[in-house]
Scaffold this motif. Sequence first.
Motif, short mmCIF file in Angstrom:
data_model
loop_
_atom_site.label_atom_id
_atom_site.label_comp_id
_atom_site.label_asym_id
_atom_site.label_seq_id
_atom_site.Cartn_x
_atom_site.Cartn_y
_atom_site.Cartn_z
N SER A 153 19.89 26.40 -1.21
CA SER A 153 20.15 27.63 -0.48
C SER A 153 20.48 27.37 0.98
CB SER A 153 18.92 28.55 -0.58
OG SER A 153 19.11 29.73 0.13
N TYR A 154 21.47 28.10 1.50
CA TYR A 154 21.74 28.09 2.94
C TYR A 154 22.18 29.48 3.36
CZ TYR A 154 26.49 27.13 1.16
OH TYR A 154 27.67 27.16 0.46
N LEU A 155 22.02 29.79 4.64
CA LEU A 155 22.25 31.14 5.14
C LEU A 155 23.72 31.37 5.48
CD1 LEU A 155 19.14 31.56 7.48
CD2 LEU A 155 19.37 32.10 5.05
N LEU A 156 24.17 32.58 5.16
CA LEU A 156 25.55 32.97 5.45
C LEU A 156 25.64 34.12 6.46
CD1 LEU A 156 27.05 32.89 1.85
CD2 LEU A 156 27.60 31.33 3.70
N CYS A 157 24.58 34.91 6.60
CA CYS A 157 24.61 36.07 7.49
C CYS A 157 23.19 36.40 7.94
CB CYS A 157 25.26 37.27 6.80
SG CYS A 157 24.49 37.70 5.22
#
Length: 455
Positions: free
Chosen positions: A344-348
């Motif tokens: 998982s990684y953040l997009l917003c």
Amino acid sequence: MELPPGPREDPCAWDDDSDPEPEPDPDAQAEAYVSRVLSPPQFGLAPLRAPPLSAPAAFSGAPEPRTTSKGPSVEVPGLLSLPPELLLEICAYLDARLVLHVLPRVCRALRDLVRDHVTWRLRAQRRVRAPYPVVEEEDFDWPAACIELEQHLSRWAEDGRWAEYFCLADGHFASIDSVLLLQGGTLCLSGSRDRNVNLWDLRQLGVEPSRVLVKALGAQKNSTHKGWVWSLAALDHRVCSGSWDSTVKLWDMAADGQQFGEIKSGPALLKSRRLHSSAVLALLADDRHIISGSEDHTLVVFDRRANSVLQRLQVGPPQGLEGPGLHVAQPELLYPSSLPQLDSYLLCMSYQEPQLWAGDNQGLLHVFANREGCFQLVRTFDVGHRSQITGIKHSLGALYTTSTDKTIRVHVPTDPPRTICTRSHHNVLNGICAEGNLVVAASGGLSLEVWRLQA
């Protein structure tokens, strides 16, 4: 001489044996009182005056009646004699803004009742019937939160059937990746892979459709930038647009969108910090922090005053809690960078201190709490998106998310969030912005999706 017709004295009025006047009905009295004090003020009306004394009474030498004796001497119960619980029950049927701004002007008792934050906390919990807010804070603005919650629930009632929908498809010829509302939602900016930043006047929606698109910013003939426009941000009337051409251009909306500056990568760069090992996909900043989420699966909190990294957090749901539904993270669990990287990684991100809400590439929402300068992951939620969450907008009483699963979802920001409306689109949605009574989503299908809500 014959007197003009008028009211006659009742000879029985002075009879001591006459029946006493009936006591006022408490329910009717309460209804009349609420109707009177809560009705809109009528300006310009002359003050009420007592009727003039009749000639016999004025010159008979009889003593004037005492001003303090009005009606029967028996004490009559009124609205304010009701228990606070019943008063709160009555207030629950009134608009929250009216309760907050009008009732305190009536009397001290209502003022004290309305200004008690416990009153508003109970009201909010009654509305949402779920743990709220997700991040507890000592000075939480319960009145403002309650007003926004009730407005949000009303606007999107019945699956949002009362929201006006507009599709702005004439303006870009490539995917729109960023959107920004200005001036309370009256103006809108959109950034696209066609290299343009378009200015829209949303006041013309449904009025003059040909005037909704105002222009593309910049003096260049074909495009605003020389690369895809990937991000937009604003402070007051100043706007900046970031592009893949490695420039940030500055625009003055108070001067009809004229450019007043440009920032380029190169020798003139004041300072550079390499905080990640891969692309930065989400970025926020205030006067204290710079918060960045990266494809390297980390969230970095940079302290601007100390000029140093405050925290580096590993992003991802707690192990062992895979699958749909609610994921709960213990507040003390910070995922140090020594742990193996997750998928998982953040997009917003959306930040309203002390709550930081973020969407990741797996369709999950993460909630971080800023507690005395230390960001902690407190909750992870599955809100029903089947792929990446590309846009998020969180406020005291509202939550919006967009995704590459071609949906926009409207939630109540409870624990867990309750989805109250879902809108499907024919293409991926790349971001969202909400301000005033406007909600705008950026579409990969070359359009802006706009919802105008009840004011």
